[in-house]
Design an enzyme around this catalytic site. Structure first.
Site, PDB file in Angstrom:
ATOM      1  N   HIS A 265      61.223  72.738  64.336  1.00 40.95           N
ATOM      2  CA  HIS A 265      61.619  72.279  62.792  1.00 40.95           C
ATOM      3  C   HIS A 265      60.787  71.417  62.140  1.00 40.95           C
ATOM      4  CE1 HIS A 265      63.213  69.216  65.858  1.00 40.95           C
ATOM      5  NE2 HIS A 265      62.956  68.188  64.963  1.00 40.95           N
TER       6      HIS A 265
ATOM      7  N   ARG B  75      64.402  61.609  50.388  1.00 39.48           N
ATOM      8  CA  ARG B  75      65.141  62.129  51.554  1.00 39.48           C
ATOM      9  C   ARG B  75      65.290  60.886  52.490  1.00 39.48           C
ATOM     10  NH1 ARG B  75      66.925  66.468  54.699  1.00 39.48           N
ATOM     11  NH2 ARG B  75      66.558  66.088  56.949  1.00 39.48           N
TER      12      ARG B  75
END
Ligand SMILES: C=C1C[C@]23C[C@@]1(O)CC[C@H]2[C@@]12CC[C@H](O)[C@@](C)(C(=O)O1)[C@H]2[C@@H]3C(=O)O
Ligand SMILES: O=C(O)CCC(=O)C(=O)O
Ligand SMILES: [Fe+2]
Length: 332
Positions: A262, A272
């Site tokens: 990932h 974020r």
């Protein structure tokens, strides 16, 4: 006169925008309140090494309390935050990830879950009592660890392994070598000019531990690599948790589950914030395939302890395949 400019982005890795970069709607969804979840968890671990969890037991107030402390911390002046750094590996880190030259558009706090570390440093920056921040981290980590253990027990049941705590006991052990990370990805307006490229927030990798539990705010960025070689974007969901299979669980299942590769891409407008609990075994624990899963199969891996794996992992770059060094060489 010293002219202060924003740090340029030319030293940060970029990736080509993939055609499939719009949101993927096939992330397995596990409802922890449903009785058939254990079989779905096994399927998700086999197919993706990744899934999303809903109807979990983590109290919303633990999430929001820690999130607001993290926002306060990351909003402080850089010179203040740096007092809690550098990350070696624990502490405040900015742009540099790990000890071997990896960089990303991210700042973070990395903590060991079983040491006091320097809550005092964080607390003085936030202007709060060290106990307040320590309690916020402890409440959140304890609740997430409990959920991770429930998931690992359902996983063991789904695999027909007895006792059902074979995996969870490693996280419950007082010597469990688990880590907690708060990542903040500031918005990067410069990337609006990029058409075909995207800036890396956190480069591609697999997590070395058994299981990782990720919660983020409503900002996108997380991508996972599918078995077909395509990177897909995971729709953010602040009310759910995302679970990653780590390298150690791959080994304990003799490769039946694969640790998920990932990465995180930077966003041009929104920041974020993610919180990740990495559940690891005690340092002395032997990491090897469970006998009950072998059914006459040979182990694909040389035996190693978690200490040996960690030591080796910290010599690698983020994107390296760390397990390859422990794979058995097939006899020809
Ligand atoms: C480049 C590195 C950062 C990392 C240690 C390593 O040498 C290789 C593994 C990396 C990783 C990935 C998952 C977690 O974020 C992490 C805390 C971990 O346990 O392994 C990081 C390490 C780190 O940032 O220190
Ligand atoms: O910040 C995120 O959303 C994921 C980061 C990650 O994969 C990690 O810290 O290991
Ligand atoms: Fe990760």
């Amino acid at each position: 006169m010293v002219v202060l400019t924003k740090p340029g982005i030319d030293h940060f890795p970029i990736v080509k925008n993939c055609k499939l970069s719009s949101f993927f709607n096939g992330v397995p969804l596990i409802d922890l309140s449903k009785p058939n979840s254990k079989n779905l968890i096994v399927k998700a671990c086999e197919e993706f090494g990744f899934f999303k969890v809903i109807n979990h037991s983590v109290p919303t107030e633990f999430i929001t309390k820690l999130e607001s402390e993290a926002i306060k911390f990351f909003s402080s002046p850089l010179s203040e935050k740096q007092k809690a750094g550098p990350a070696d590996p624990f502490g405040y880190g900015n742009k540099k990830i790990g000890p071997n030259g990896d960089v990303g558009w991210v700042e973070y706090i990395l903590l060991s879950t079983n040491s006091e570390f320097n809550y005092h440093k964080f607390a003085s920056i936030l202007g709060v009592n060290p106990e307040t921040i320590r309690a916020a981290v402890n409440d959140y980590v304890s609740a997430v660890k409990k959920m991770a253990c429930e998931i690992l027990e359902m996983l063991a049941e789904g695999l027909n392994i007895h006792p059902r705590n074979v995996f969870s006991k490693l996280l419950m052990d007082e010597k469990s070598d688990s880590v907690f990370r708060l990542n903040h990805y500031p918005p990067c307006p410069e990337i609006q000019q990029f058409s075909d490229n995207n800036l890396i927030g956190f480069g591609e990798h697999t997590d070395p531990q058994i299981i990782s539990v990720l919660r983020s705010n409503n900002t996108s960025g997380l991508q996972i690599l599918l078995k077909n070689g395509h990177w897909i974007s995971v729709p953010p969901d602040p009310n759910s948790f995302f679970i990653n299979v780590g390298d150690s669980l791959q080994v304990m299942t003799n490769g039946r589950f694969k640790s998920v590769r990932h990465r995180v891409l930077a966003n041009s407008v929104k920041s974020r914030l993610s919180m990740i609990y990495f559940g690891g075994p005690p340092l002395s624990e032997k990491i090897a395939p469970l006998a009950s899963l072998m059914e006459g199969e040979e182990s694909l891996y040389e035996e190693f302890t978690w200490f040996e794996y960690k030591k080796s992992a910290y010599k690698t770059r983020l994107a390296d395949n760390r397990l390859v060094l422990f794979e058995k060489v097939a006899a020809s």
